[in-house]
Motif scaffolding. Structure first.
Motif, PDB file in Angstrom:
ATOM      1  N   GLY A  96     -15.191   0.926   1.395  1.00  0.00           N
ATOM      2  CA  GLY A  96     -13.919   0.392   0.939  1.00  0.00           C
ATOM      3  C   GLY A  96     -14.075  -0.145  -0.469  1.00  0.00           C
ATOM      4  O   GLY A  96     -15.115  -0.722  -0.812  1.00  0.00           O
ATOM      5  N   TYR A  97     -13.047   0.029  -1.310  1.00  0.00           N
ATOM      6  CA  TYR A  97     -13.168  -0.355  -2.721  1.00  0.00           C
ATOM      7  C   TYR A  97     -11.780  -0.559  -3.301  1.00  0.00           C
ATOM      8  O   TYR A  97     -10.856   0.215  -3.013  1.00  0.00           O
ATOM      9  N   THR A  98     -11.628  -1.594  -4.120  1.00  0.00           N
ATOM     10  CA  THR A  98     -10.366  -1.871  -4.797  1.00  0.00           C
ATOM     11  C   THR A  98     -10.495  -1.520  -6.272  1.00  0.00           C
ATOM     12  O   THR A  98     -11.406  -2.000  -6.951  1.00  0.00           O
ATOM     13  N   ALA A  99      -9.589  -0.686  -6.766  1.00  0.00           N
ATOM     14  CA  ALA A  99      -9.590  -0.312  -8.183  1.00  0.00           C
ATOM     15  C   ALA A  99      -8.284   0.395  -8.504  1.00  0.00           C
ATOM     16  O   ALA A  99      -7.644   0.985  -7.622  1.00  0.00           O
ATOM     17  N   GLN A 100      -7.882   0.340  -9.768  1.00  0.00           N
ATOM     18  CA  GLN A 100      -6.699   1.053 -10.264  1.00  0.00           C
ATOM     19  C   GLN A 100      -5.453   0.742  -9.438  1.00  0.00           C
ATOM     20  O   GLN A 100      -4.587   1.592  -9.227  1.00  0.00           O
ATOM     21  N   GLY A 101      -5.363  -0.489  -8.929  1.00  0.00           N
ATOM     22  CA  GLY A 101      -4.168  -0.918  -8.224  1.00  0.00           C
ATOM     23  C   GLY A 101      -4.048  -0.451  -6.796  1.00  0.00           C
ATOM     24  O   GLY A 101      -2.965  -0.556  -6.201  1.00  0.00           O
ATOM     25  N   VAL A 102      -5.142   0.044  -6.196  1.00  0.00           N
ATOM     26  CA  VAL A 102      -5.113   0.484  -4.801  1.00  0.00           C
ATOM     27  C   VAL A 102      -6.406   0.058  -4.111  1.00  0.00           C
ATOM     28  O   VAL A 102      -7.430  -0.190  -4.759  1.00  0.00           O
ATOM     29  N   PHE A 103      -6.338  -0.038  -2.771  1.00  0.00           N
ATOM     30  CA  PHE A 103      -7.546  -0.171  -1.966  1.00  0.00           C
ATOM     31  C   PHE A 103      -7.818   1.185  -1.339  1.00  0.00           C
ATOM     32  O   PHE A 103      -6.927   1.800  -0.742  1.00  0.00           O
ATOM     33  N   ILE A 104      -9.058   1.647  -1.460  1.00  0.00           N
ATOM     34  CA  ILE A 104      -9.444   2.989  -1.026  1.00  0.00           C
ATOM     35  C   ILE A 104     -10.443   2.856   0.112  1.00  0.00           C
ATOM     36  O   ILE A 104     -11.369   2.039   0.051  1.00  0.00           O
ATOM     37  N   ARG A 105     -10.271   3.663   1.161  1.00  0.00           N
ATOM     38  CA  ARG A 105     -11.209   3.635   2.276  1.00  0.00           C
ATOM     39  C   ARG A 105     -11.589   5.055   2.674  1.00  0.00           C
ATOM     40  O   ARG A 105     -10.871   6.017   2.384  1.00  0.00           O
ATOM     41  N   THR A 106     -12.733   5.162   3.348  1.00  0.00           N
ATOM     42  CA  THR A 106     -13.266   6.469   3.717  1.00  0.00           C
ATOM     43  C   THR A 106     -13.632   6.494   5.193  1.00  0.00           C
ATOM     44  O   THR A 106     -13.757   5.462   5.848  1.00  0.00           O
ATOM     45  N   ASN A 107     -13.822   7.718   5.701  1.00  0.00           N
ATOM     46  CA  ASN A 107     -14.251   7.932   7.080  1.00  0.00           C
ATOM     47  C   ASN A 107     -15.032   9.237   7.114  1.00  0.00           C
ATOM     48  O   ASN A 107     -14.638  10.214   6.473  1.00  0.00           O
ATOM     49  N   ASN A 108     -16.141   9.268   7.850  1.00  0.00           N
ATOM     50  CA  ASN A 108     -17.016  10.440   7.772  1.00  0.00           C
ATOM     51  C   ASN A 108     -17.205  11.173   9.098  1.00  0.00           C
ATOM     52  O   ASN A 108     -18.187  11.896   9.265  1.00  0.00           O
ATOM     53  N   ALA A 109     -16.279  11.011  10.048  1.00  0.00           N
ATOM     54  CA  ALA A 109     -16.475  11.705  11.327  1.00  0.00           C
ATOM     55  C   ALA A 109     -15.168  12.286  11.843  1.00  0.00           C
ATOM     56  O   ALA A 109     -14.090  11.757  11.578  1.00  0.00           O
ATOM     57  N   HIS A 110     -15.282  13.389  12.611  1.00  0.00           N
ATOM     58  CA  HIS A 110     -14.153  13.999  13.317  1.00  0.00           C
ATOM     59  C   HIS A 110     -12.910  14.076  12.424  1.00  0.00           C
ATOM     60  O   HIS A 110     -12.011  13.257  12.514  1.00  0.00           O
ATOM     61  N   LEU A 111     -12.880  15.014  11.555  1.00  0.00           N
ATOM     62  CA  LEU A 111     -11.832  15.286  10.571  1.00  0.00           C
ATOM     63  C   LEU A 111     -12.070  14.553   9.260  1.00  0.00           C
ATOM     64  O   LEU A 111     -11.881  15.115   8.194  1.00  0.00           O
ATOM     65  N   GLY A 112     -12.466  13.283   9.314  1.00  0.00           N
ATOM     66  CA  GLY A 112     -12.774  12.567   8.088  1.00  0.00           C
ATOM     67  C   GLY A 112     -11.535  12.122   7.333  1.00  0.00           C
ATOM     68  O   GLY A 112     -10.398  12.481   7.656  1.00  0.00           O
ATOM     69  N   LEU A 113     -11.774  11.309   6.268  1.00  0.00           N
ATOM     70  CA  LEU A 113     -10.642  10.727   5.552  1.00  0.00           C
ATOM     71  C   LEU A 113     -11.074  10.153   4.211  1.00  0.00           C
ATOM     72  O   LEU A 113     -12.131   9.540   4.087  1.00  0.00           O
ATOM     73  N   LEU A 114     -10.244  10.370   3.213  1.00  0.00           N
ATOM     74  CA  LEU A 114     -10.236   9.605   1.975  1.00  0.00           C
ATOM     75  C   LEU A 114      -8.784   9.216   1.758  1.00  0.00           C
ATOM     76  O   LEU A 114      -7.915  10.080   1.626  1.00  0.00           O
ATOM     77  N   ALA A 115      -8.491   7.900   1.775  1.00  0.00           N
ATOM     78  CA  ALA A 115      -7.101   7.443   1.712  1.00  0.00           C
ATOM     79  C   ALA A 115      -7.011   6.179   0.877  1.00  0.00           C
ATOM     80  O   ALA A 115      -8.002   5.460   0.691  1.00  0.00           O
ATOM     81  N   GLU A 116      -5.804   5.892   0.382  1.00  0.00           N
ATOM     82  CA  GLU A 116      -5.597   4.703  -0.437  1.00  0.00           C
ATOM     83  C   GLU A 116      -4.297   4.006  -0.039  1.00  0.00           C
ATOM     84  O   GLU A 116      -3.360   4.623   0.475  1.00  0.00           O
ATOM     85  N   TRP A 117      -4.264   2.697  -0.300  1.00  0.00           N
ATOM     86  CA  TRP A 117      -3.100   1.850  -0.003  1.00  0.00           C
ATOM     87  C   TRP A 117      -2.802   1.012  -1.229  1.00  0.00           C
ATOM     88  O   TRP A 117      -3.708   0.386  -1.798  1.00  0.00           O
ATOM     89  N   ASP A 118      -1.540   0.977  -1.649  1.00  0.00           N
ATOM     90  CA  ASP A 118      -1.174   0.270  -2.872  1.00  0.00           C
ATOM     91  C   ASP A 118      -0.731  -1.166  -2.630  1.00  0.00           C
ATOM     92  O   ASP A 118      -0.212  -1.825  -3.541  1.00  0.00           O
ATOM     93  N   GLY A 119      -0.928  -1.672  -1.423  1.00  0.00           N
ATOM     94  CA  GLY A 119      -0.573  -3.048  -1.118  1.00  0.00           C
ATOM     95  C   GLY A 119       0.862  -3.238  -0.685  1.00  0.00           C
ATOM     96  O   GLY A 119       1.257  -4.345  -0.304  1.00  0.00           O
ATOM     97  N   ARG A 120       1.653  -2.168  -0.727  1.00  0.00           N
ATOM     98  CA  ARG A 120       3.051  -2.247  -0.308  1.00  0.00           C
ATOM     99  C   ARG A 120       3.203  -1.637   1.080  1.00  0.00           C
ATOM    100  O   ARG A 120       2.461  -0.758   1.475  1.00  0.00           O
ATOM    101  N   GLY A 121       4.186  -2.118   1.802  1.00  0.00           N
ATOM    102  CA  GLY A 121       4.410  -1.610   3.145  1.00  0.00           C
ATOM    103  C   GLY A 121       3.434  -2.211   4.141  1.00  0.00           C
ATOM    104  O   GLY A 121       2.511  -2.953   3.792  1.00  0.00           O
ATOM    105  N   ASP A 122       3.633  -1.887   5.389  1.00  0.00           N
ATOM    106  CA  ASP A 122       2.826  -2.405   6.487  1.00  0.00           C
ATOM    107  C   ASP A 122       1.561  -1.564   6.611  1.00  0.00           C
ATOM    108  O   ASP A 122       1.624  -0.379   6.956  1.00  0.00           O
ATOM    109  N   ALA A 123       0.409  -2.169   6.346  1.00  0.00           N
ATOM    110  CA  ALA A 123      -0.853  -1.424   6.400  1.00  0.00           C
ATOM    111  C   ALA A 123      -1.158  -0.912   7.799  1.00  0.00           C
ATOM    112  O   ALA A 123      -1.986  -0.006   7.960  1.00  0.00           O
ATOM    113  N   GLN A 124      -0.513  -1.483   8.821  1.00  0.00           N
ATOM    114  CA  GLN A 124      -0.710  -1.003  10.187  1.00  0.00           C
ATOM    115  C   GLN A 124      -0.095   0.380  10.387  1.00  0.00           C
ATOM    116  O   GLN A 124      -0.550   1.156  11.225  1.00  0.00           O
ATOM    117  N   GLN A 125       0.913   0.703   9.589  1.00  0.00           N
ATOM    118  CA  GLN A 125       1.590   1.984   9.724  1.00  0.00           C
ATOM    119  C   GLN A 125       0.844   3.070   8.952  1.00  0.00           C
ATOM    120  O   GLN A 125       0.533   2.903   7.769  1.00  0.00           O
TER     121      GLN A 125
END
Length: 481
Positions: free
Chosen positions: A178-207
């Motif tokens: 997980g890392y915060t930069a350029q106005g977003v928080f970015i997270r990763t996942n390395n199993a079963h399909l995997g993921l690189l995703a970012e959140w800009d702090g707006r909206g419900d992070a649960q969704q």
């Protein structure tokens, strides 16, 4: 430097060996030199509620200290909070004077894998993400915790709970950085399909809809030039390390846009779909302005201002067979955190244990000659004049390309190179590959200093494959027929 009175064997000090009583795994999650001490934490296989692990530290004498404030858990996060100067490592918050405070694992529940500054109140708060989708905002001064996404490891107890969790969770089952930069928080996942995703702090992070999915491949590290201290400037790039079936992936965020590049794998043993065998590839500064990158069994020199427009300077150093989870510069040495021996699929291992490995950059270079494999296409339909993603070839002096044409017509594969990493692509050679699964093996003829290669087809081709074999030294046999 303080005098060391302890015996070492090839950089391993037996008195620093760590274990636990969980009978599964005892890895070292991370190692950080901070305020005159070297800190590290251990982890069992699954400790979302704490327990089974310790916070350790030493000074330059290497006298071992086990911190009584240890709360344990399966954690591998580390972040030096810029506003307060405090180190967040696992559930612990360490002040510059050495005072250790700890978050309550009942409130900050999960296996923690990443930490970055809050987008809303970076003066006191940080984001913390967990392996099973959890996401929290935590105060490094008061230890208050706000849950932004629930950790779903506790929902795995029944089929109905698993189905409900699947509808809300982000993709992947083995969260990483997980890392915060350029106005977003970015997270990763390395199993079963995997993921690189970012959140800009707006909206419900649960969704799930509040997160922007960048790539649905397996990713581990996400960081930038500032590393565990966060960005040094708002213009700093972000680097995310991952892989797919063809190659290592390096996804770079610059000026708000992502660019994906490909590098070779030195080993295929990390390819397992569950992601357990890539704990935890990193990019990290070990001395001022000097970075190492580790991924799929290869160490690289990595340039500190690498961007899609300035993508030169990566150089392969060596291959290795260790499970390395982190590293740090320690005086004139490198110290590596490792996951050494586990009973997982290894009944001959009598006791799970790990240790730190102290060595030098020069010794690292001498481990083995770099060797790598990877591709840009694997039985894929490719359109005319649509370039492949760039593939890294810099620093290798033996470079072979394997081409397959599954189409009903012969095809010309045009090989282009970016000879200095500044984005100027020039044609280097053209290879004619016969039809109907025709195959050609060719030695690449590239200008000196070539950094990246891409391939362009001059007609549409079905079931097309292109794979590179790269090495340092030795001869490569090439079929010129």
């Amino acid at each position: 430097m303080a005098k060391r009175s302890y015996t070492s064997f090839s950089g391993i000090y037996p008195h620093l060996a760590v274990t636990n009583d969980w009978h599964s795994e005892c890895g070292i999650g991370t190692v950080v030199w901070y305020a005159g001490r070297l800190y590290w934490i251990t982890y069992p296989a699954s400790g979302p509620r704490g327990g089974g692990a310790k916070l350790y530290s030493t000074d330059e004498s290497l006298a071992l200290h086990v911190h009584p404030e240890s709360v344990g858990g399966t954690h591998a996060n580390r972040h030096i909070h810029p506003a307060t100067g405090k180190l967040v490592i696992g559930l612990h918050v360490i002040a510059p004077d050495g005072t250790v405070a700890s978050f309550d694992p009942a409130r900050l529940f999960g296996r923690i894998t990443g930490t970055g500054d809050s987008l809303h109140d970076p003066a006191e708060w940080v984001y913390i993400n967990t392996m099973e989708d959890g996401f929290y905002e935590a105060n490094v001064n008061t230890l208050a915790v706000r849950r932004l996404r629930r950790d779903i490891i506790s929902a795995m107890s029944s089929r109905d709970a698993r189905l409900a969790a699947a509808r809300e969770k982000l993709f992947g089952d083995h969260g990483k950085g997980g890392y915060t930069a350029q106005g977003v928080f970015i997270r990763t996942n390395n199993a079963h399909l995997g993921l690189l995703a970012e959140w800009d702090g707006r909206g419900d992070a649960q969704q799930r809809s509040s997160w922007r999915v960048i790539d649905r491949n397996k990713y581990t590290e996400v960081t930038g030039p500032g590393g565990i201290r966060g960005p040094r400037a708002v213009t700093d790039p972000v680097w995310a390390l991952g892989w797919d079936d063809k190659s290592v992936l390096l996804n770079v965020r610059a000026a708000g846009a992502w660019t994906r590049l490909r590098l070779p794998k030195a080993s295929y043993t990390q390819d397992a779909d569950h992601g357990w065998y890539t704990e935890w590839p990193r990019i990290r500064e070990f001395a001022p302005g000097r970075y190492l990158m580790c991924m799929h069994g290869m160490f690289y020199d990595f340039p500190g201002q690498f961007t899609p427009l300035q993508k030169n300077g990566i150089r392969p150093l060596c291959r290795h067979l260790k499970m390395i989870s982190d590293w740090e510069g320690f005086r004139d040495e490198l110290v590596f955190a490792c996951n050494d021996a586990s009973p997982f699929d290894n009944p001959q291992c009598g006791q799970q244990s790990s240790n730190l490995w102290f060595t030098s950059y020069e010794n690292l270079r001498a481990l083995s000659e770099p060797l790598g494999f990877g591709g840009v296409w694997s039985r894929e339909n490719v359109f005319c004049n649509e370039p492949s993603e760039p593939f890294f070839v810099g620093g290798f002096d033996q470079r072979t390309l394997h081409l397959v044409n599954g189409d009903g017509s012969g095809a010309d594969f045009r090989i282009e190179c970016d000879k200095d990493g500044w984005g100027t692509w020039v044609p280097c050679q053209t290879v004619r590959v016969p039809a109907n699964n025709g195959y050609r093996q060719v030695a690449l003829e590239l200008p000196e200093g070539a950094e990246w290669v891409r391939i362009v087809l001059e007609i549409d081709v079905t079931a097309c494959s292109a794979f590179f074999h790269l090495r340092m030294g030795g001869d490569v046999a090439v079929d010129e027929t």
